[in-house]
Design an enzyme around this catalytic site. Structure first.
Site, PDB file in Angstrom:
ATOM      1  N   GLY A  70      15.924  40.323  23.110  1.00  0.00           N
ATOM      2  CA  GLY A  70      15.639  41.499  22.784  1.00  0.00           C
ATOM      3  C   GLY A  70      14.128  41.784  23.124  1.00  0.00           C
ATOM      4  N   LEU A  71      13.388  41.832  22.127  1.00  0.00           N
ATOM      5  CA  LEU A  71      11.733  41.896  22.416  1.00  0.00           C
ATOM      6  C   LEU A  71      11.639  43.222  23.493  1.00  0.00           C
ATOM      7  CD1 LEU A  71      11.581  38.337  23.095  1.00  0.00           C
ATOM      8  CD2 LEU A  71       9.885  39.257  21.286  1.00  0.00           C
ATOM      9  N   HIS A  72      12.151  44.296  23.055  1.00  0.00           N
ATOM     10  CA  HIS A  72      12.189  45.607  23.572  1.00  0.00           C
ATOM     11  C   HIS A  72      12.721  46.576  22.891  1.00  0.00           C
ATOM     12  CE1 HIS A  72      16.162  44.433  25.275  1.00  0.00           C
ATOM     13  NE2 HIS A  72      16.277  45.689  24.992  1.00  0.00           N
ATOM     14  N   ALA A  73      12.370  47.887  23.388  1.00  0.00           N
ATOM     15  CA  ALA A  73      12.807  48.767  22.617  1.00  0.00           C
ATOM     16  C   ALA A  73      13.370  49.845  24.034  1.00  0.00           C
ATOM     17  CB  ALA A  73      11.751  49.947  22.014  1.00  0.00           C
TER      18      ALA A  73
END
Ligand code: TYD
Length: 133
Positions: free
Chosen positions: A46-49
């Site tokens: 992930g480490l995102h939007a």
């Protein structure tokens, strides 16, 4: 920021079954499904939007944790059952971690893959939150 949705189990003496349907228990039209599995020890994903994407996550096997952040507060959720899903709106920073060896995380999405929909930098995410207010 997110909603936990209890999925109806169609169980009988043979075992259990859960069905996922557009605009029924999944509150959007499903355009894409992907799943994350065989995640290596210690990995964070992930480490995102996403700018526009809505997603529905179900951990159908094993377990993992997810950190959710709407720019104001953070929550950590333990996903360890195929009977609950997490509905994620757009503009939520997410980090998945502590994957068990047998974890299979299924993700339903309301749009096709689009790399331009990703915000990969946390400070840029915070800026976009402010401009969206
Ligand atoms: P990525 O978005 O980095 O996974 P996560 O953020 O959930 O850890 O995706 C990993 C790779 O897979 C990257 O090369 C993009 C590709 N990908 C697709 O081709 N289609 C998809 O629907 C997704 C989610 C990823």
């Amino acid at each position: 920021m997110y909603k936990i949705i209890d999925l109806d189990i169609k169980g009988d003496e043979r075992g259990s079954l859960i069905a996922l349907e557009d605009n029924s228990n999944i509150p959007f039209k499903i355009k894409r499904v992907y799943y994350i599995f065989d995640t290596k020890k210690g990995v964070k994903r992930g480490l995102h939007a996403h700018r526009r994407l809505k997603q529905f996550l179900i951990c159908v096997s094993g377990s993992c944790k997810i950190l959710l952040d709407n720019g104001y507060r953070q929550e950590n959720i333990y996903l360890n059952t195929p009977t609950k899903g997490i509905l994620l709106d757009s503009l939520i920073w997410r980090e998945m971690y502590d994957f068990s060896r047998d974890c299979v995380l299924v993700v339903l999405a309301n749009e096709y893959y689009d790399k331009d929909d990703y915000i990969n930098d946390y400070q840029s995410f915070l800026k976009e939150i402010k401009t969206n207010e």
